[in-house]
Design a protein around this motif. Structure first.
Motif, PDB file in Angstrom:
ATOM      1  N   PRO A  70       0.807  -1.226   0.000  1.00  0.00           N
ATOM      2  CA  PRO A  70       0.000   0.000   0.000  1.00  0.00           C
ATOM      3  C   PRO A  70       0.837   1.273   0.000  1.00  0.00           C
ATOM      4  N   ASP A  71       2.098   1.133   0.387  1.00  0.00           N
ATOM      5  CA  ASP A  71       2.982   2.274   0.559  1.00  0.00           C
ATOM      6  C   ASP A  71       3.632   2.774  -0.739  1.00  0.00           C
ATOM      7  N   VAL A  72       3.547   1.971  -1.795  1.00  0.00           N
ATOM      8  CA  VAL A  72       4.226   2.370  -3.030  1.00  0.00           C
ATOM      9  C   VAL A  72       3.440   3.507  -3.706  1.00  0.00           C
ATOM     10  N   ARG A  73       4.151   4.424  -4.362  1.00  0.00           N
ATOM     11  CA  ARG A  73       3.499   5.573  -5.006  1.00  0.00           C
ATOM     12  C   ARG A  73       4.029   5.776  -6.419  1.00  0.00           C
ATOM     13  N   MET A  74       3.131   6.189  -7.326  1.00  0.00           N
ATOM     14  CA  MET A  74       3.545   6.584  -8.669  1.00  0.00           C
ATOM     15  C   MET A  74       3.072   8.028  -8.851  1.00  0.00           C
ATOM     16  N   VAL A  75       3.986   8.901  -9.194  1.00  0.00           N
ATOM     17  CA  VAL A  75       3.679  10.326  -9.314  1.00  0.00           C
ATOM     18  C   VAL A  75       3.862  10.721 -10.783  1.00  0.00           C
ATOM     19  N   VAL A  76       2.757  11.071 -11.437  1.00  0.00           N
ATOM     20  CA  VAL A  76       2.797  11.401 -12.866  1.00  0.00           C
ATOM     21  C   VAL A  76       3.199  12.866 -13.017  1.00  0.00           C
ATOM     22  N   ALA A  77       4.308  13.109 -13.701  1.00  0.00           N
ATOM     23  CA  ALA A  77       4.792  14.482 -13.891  1.00  0.00           C
ATOM     24  C   ALA A  77       4.436  14.931 -15.306  1.00  0.00           C
ATOM     25  N   ILE A  78       3.439  15.806 -15.419  1.00  0.00           N
ATOM     26  CA  ILE A  78       3.026  16.262 -16.758  1.00  0.00           C
ATOM     27  C   ILE A  78       3.870  17.474 -17.154  1.00  0.00           C
ATOM     28  N   LEU A  79       4.805  17.224 -18.057  1.00  0.00           N
ATOM     29  CA  LEU A  79       5.697  18.292 -18.526  1.00  0.00           C
ATOM     30  C   LEU A  79       5.111  18.961 -19.757  1.00  0.00           C
TER      31      LEU A  79
ATOM     32  N   ILE B 211      16.525  10.958  -1.229  1.00  0.00           N
ATOM     33  CA  ILE B 211      15.114  10.829  -1.654  1.00  0.00           C
ATOM     34  C   ILE B 211      14.991   9.621  -2.584  1.00  0.00           C
ATOM     35  N   PRO B 212      14.282   8.591  -2.149  1.00  0.00           N
ATOM     36  CA  PRO B 212      14.179   7.391  -2.981  1.00  0.00           C
ATOM     37  C   PRO B 212      13.170   7.610  -4.107  1.00  0.00           C
ATOM     38  N   VAL B 213      13.650   8.003  -5.274  1.00  0.00           N
ATOM     39  CA  VAL B 213      12.738   8.297  -6.388  1.00  0.00           C
ATOM     40  C   VAL B 213      13.387   7.883  -7.708  1.00  0.00           C
ATOM     41  N   TRP B 214      12.614   7.126  -8.489  1.00  0.00           N
ATOM     42  CA  TRP B 214      13.089   6.631  -9.789  1.00  0.00           C
ATOM     43  C   TRP B 214      12.015   6.956 -10.823  1.00  0.00           C
ATOM     44  N   PHE B 215      12.322   6.770 -12.110  1.00  0.00           N
ATOM     45  CA  PHE B 215      11.312   7.097 -13.119  1.00  0.00           C
ATOM     46  C   PHE B 215      11.007   5.890 -14.005  1.00  0.00           C
ATOM     47  N   THR B 216       9.852   5.976 -14.645  1.00  0.00           N
ATOM     48  CA  THR B 216       9.583   5.161 -15.822  1.00  0.00           C
ATOM     49  C   THR B 216       8.990   6.116 -16.862  1.00  0.00           C
ATOM     50  N   LEU B 217       8.993   5.697 -18.131  1.00  0.00           N
ATOM     51  CA  LEU B 217       8.535   6.594 -19.200  1.00  0.00           C
ATOM     52  C   LEU B 217       7.886   5.777 -20.304  1.00  0.00           C
ATOM     53  N   ASP B 218       6.624   6.094 -20.601  1.00  0.00           N
ATOM     54  CA  ASP B 218       5.937   5.430 -21.720  1.00  0.00           C
ATOM     55  C   ASP B 218       6.286   6.143 -23.024  1.00  0.00           C
ATOM     56  N   ALA B 219       5.476   5.935 -24.040  1.00  0.00           N
ATOM     57  CA  ALA B 219       5.763   6.525 -25.344  1.00  0.00           C
ATOM     58  C   ALA B 219       5.302   7.977 -25.389  1.00  0.00           C
ATOM     59  N   GLY B 220       5.940   8.819 -24.576  1.00  0.00           N
ATOM     60  CA  GLY B 220       5.605  10.231 -24.503  1.00  0.00           C
ATOM     61  C   GLY B 220       6.619  10.923 -23.615  1.00  0.00           C
ATOM     62  N   PRO B 221       6.493  12.247 -23.465  1.00  0.00           N
ATOM     63  CA  PRO B 221       7.523  12.997 -22.736  1.00  0.00           C
ATOM     64  C   PRO B 221       7.341  13.065 -21.213  1.00  0.00           C
ATOM     65  N   ASN B 222       6.211  12.527 -20.696  1.00  0.00           N
ATOM     66  CA  ASN B 222       5.912  12.736 -19.278  1.00  0.00           C
ATOM     67  C   ASN B 222       6.350  11.568 -18.382  1.00  0.00           C
ATOM     68  N   PRO B 223       7.397  11.760 -17.572  1.00  0.00           N
ATOM     69  CA  PRO B 223       7.859  10.666 -16.718  1.00  0.00           C
ATOM     70  C   PRO B 223       6.868  10.378 -15.582  1.00  0.00           C
ATOM     71  N   VAL B 224       6.889   9.150 -15.109  1.00  0.00           N
ATOM     72  CA  VAL B 224       6.119   8.773 -13.929  1.00  0.00           C
ATOM     73  C   VAL B 224       7.151   8.374 -12.884  1.00  0.00           C
ATOM     74  N   LEU B 225       7.061   9.012 -11.705  1.00  0.00           N
ATOM     75  CA  LEU B 225       8.074   8.787 -10.676  1.00  0.00           C
ATOM     76  C   LEU B 225       7.619   7.712  -9.708  1.00  0.00           C
ATOM     77  N   LEU B 226       8.527   6.823  -9.405  1.00  0.00           N
ATOM     78  CA  LEU B 226       8.253   5.735  -8.459  1.00  0.00           C
ATOM     79  C   LEU B 226       8.897   6.113  -7.128  1.00  0.00           C
ATOM     80  N   THR B 227       8.080   6.106  -6.059  1.00  0.00           N
ATOM     81  CA  THR B 227       8.610   6.419  -4.738  1.00  0.00           C
ATOM     82  C   THR B 227       7.719   5.763  -3.681  1.00  0.00           C
ATOM     83  N   ASP B 228       7.836   6.229  -2.410  1.00  0.00           N
ATOM     84  CA  ASP B 228       6.950   5.668  -1.381  1.00  0.00           C
ATOM     85  C   ASP B 228       6.136   6.803  -0.753  1.00  0.00           C
ATOM     86  N   ALA B 229       5.202   6.425   0.126  1.00  0.00           N
ATOM     87  CA  ALA B 229       4.262   7.406   0.696  1.00  0.00           C
ATOM     88  C   ALA B 229       4.999   8.531   1.423  1.00  0.00           C
TER      89      ALA B 229
END
Ligand code: DP6
Length: 328
Positions: A173-182, A275-293
Motif C-alpha cells: 500500500p505504501d508504493v506511489r507513482m507520481v505522474v509528472a506532466i511536462l 530521496i528514494p525516487v526513480w522514473f519510468t517513461l511510456d511513449a511520450g515525454p511525461n515521466p512517472v516517478l516511483l517512490t513511497d508514501a
C-alpha cells in the motif's frame, strides 16, 4: 443487455513494446505493471440499441477510434453466440488525456468488462483480459488491480496471452507513482506506430525482447520483497532500454523532450540526497516517478521544480468492477 464497468489505468514497470501479431495484438515479450488509483474510466454498454453509437469523453467517436470499440463488441457477440443487435457505448475518463497514461488501457478494460456483462457472459478475469488485449495490448493489464503480468503466451490464436495478477493492491500500500506532466500536447507518434517502426527497423529490438523477459521474473522478486530500490533501478533500466530501441529505429524516434531528460537526470542527484525516487517513461515525454508514501510530496515538488505543469499522485488501484449506476 446494459452494464457499466469502471477500470483504472496502469503503468508498466517492465514495458510491452512490440507485437508479434498485429491483428490479435500478441506481444513479443511479457510485461508487468501497477494499476493506478484514483484515476479511472467508466463505460456503459447497451446492446439492442437503435444503431451503433459510441461516445467517448463527451464527443461522438469517429473513424478508427469508433472502429476499435465496435470491433471489440463484435468479439463479445461472437463469445455470447448471440445476435445482440447494435450497441450504444458511453465512456468517460476522470483524468487528462495529456497525462500520457494510455487512457486506452483503462478504456478497453472497462469496455471488455461492461461488454461481457451486457451480453450476459460471466465475470471471468482471463476472458476479459484477452478481450481487452484485442482493443489495446496494455488494457489486458487493467482488468485486475495491483501488480499484473501480461504473459506473452505461445499460441498463435492468443488464448494464452493475457494478464494475471501477481500481487493485489494491498500487498504494497505504501508504493506511489507520481505522474509528472511536462507537456500537455498530443504525442506525435502513437505507441502503436512507434513500436511497429521499432520492431521493423531497430537492430536493438531482439536484445530488448530477451532482456525484458528476464526482467519480468526479476521485477516479481523485487515486488515480493517490497524492495523499492531494487524495483526503482530495474524500472529505470527497463525504460531506458525500451527508449534505446526507438532511438535506434529508422528513422530514429525519440519520445523524450529536453524537459524529460532534465527531470530524469535530476533524480540521480535527489537520490544522493536520500530521496528514494526513480522514473519510468511510456511513449511520450511525461515521466512517472516511483517512490513511497513518505516521499510523494518531495517527488511532486521536484517534478514541479523541473517544470511539471501538473502532477498526479497515484496509489495502487483495484480490479475493474461492475457498477450499478449507468452513464445513460
Ligand atoms: C509504452 O497498449 O497503447 O505504454 O497494443 O497498439 O494499443 P496497442 O499499444 P498500447 O502500448 C503501450 C505501450 C507502452 C508500454 C506499456 O504500457 O507496457
Amino acid at each position: 443487455m446494459k452494464a457499466t464497468a469502471l477500470a483504472h489505468p496502469n503503468i508498466a514497470l517492465v514495458k510491452y513494446w512490440g507485437k508479434r501479431d498485429d491483428a490479435l495484438i500478441l506481444p513479443h515479450q511479457s510485461s508487468l505493471s501497477l494499476t493506478l488509483s484514483p484515476l479511472s474510466v467508466t463505460t456503459t454498454v447497451e446492446f439492442g440499441a437503435a444503431s451503433d453509437q459510441v461516445e467517448l469523453n463527451g464527443h461522438t467517436a469517429k473513424g478508427s477510434e469508433r472502429d476499435r470499440v465496435l470491433r471489440l463488441l463484435e468479439l463479445v457477440r461472437a463469445q455470447a453466440k448471440a445476435d445482440l443487435g447494435p450497441a450504444k457505448v458511453v465512456s468517460r475518463g476522470d483524468f487528462p488525456m495529456a497525462a500520457g497514461l494510455a487512457s486506452s488501457a483503462a478504456g478497453f478494460a472497462a469496455l471488455a468488462v461492461a461488454g461481457r456483462a451486457a451480453a450476459g457472459l460471466p465475470s471471468e478475469p482471463r476472458a476479459a483480459s484477452i478481450l481487452a488485449r484485442m482493443g489495446s495490448g496494455s488494457a489486458c493489464r487493467s482488468v485486475q488491480g495491483g501488480f499484473c503480468e501480461w504473459q506473452r503466451g505461445e499460441r498463435p490464436d492468443g488464448e494464452d496471452s493475457f494478464a494475471v495478477q501477481r500481487f493485489d493492491a494491498a500487498h504494497w500500500p505504501d508504493v506511489r507513482m507520481v505522474v509528472a506532466i511536462l507537456d500537455r500536447g498530443e504525442k506525435e507518434v502513437k505507441s502503436r506506430d512507434g513500436m511497429k517502426l521499432t520492431v521493423d527497423t531497430s537492430p536493438y529490438y531482439p536484445a530488448w525482447v530477451k532482456d525484458a523477459e528476464v526482467e519480468v521474473v526479476q521485477v516479481r522478486e523485487h515486488i515480493a520483497k517490497r524492495d523499492l530500490q531494487a524495483l526503482g533501478e530495474l524500472c529505470e533500466r527497463n525504460a531506458w532500454r525500451m527508449h534505446a530501441t526507438s532511438f535506434a529505429a529508422n528513422p530514429p524516434l525519440s519520445y523524450m523532450s529536453p524537459g524529460t531528460l532534465a527531470l530524469i537526470l535530476h533524480l540521480k542527484e535527489q537520490r544522493k540526497k536520500g530521496i528514494p525516487v526513480w522514473f519510468t517513461l511510456d511513449a511520450g515525454p511525461n515521466p512517472v516517478l516511483l517512490t513511497d508514501a513518505a516521499h510523494e510530496v518531495a517527488a511532486e515538488a521536484l517534478a514541479r521544480a523541473c517544470g511539471a505543469v501538473d502532477v498526479i499522485r497515484c496509489v495502487p488501484g483495484g480490479d475493474a468492477e461492475l457498477k450499478a449506476e449507468h452513464l445513460f
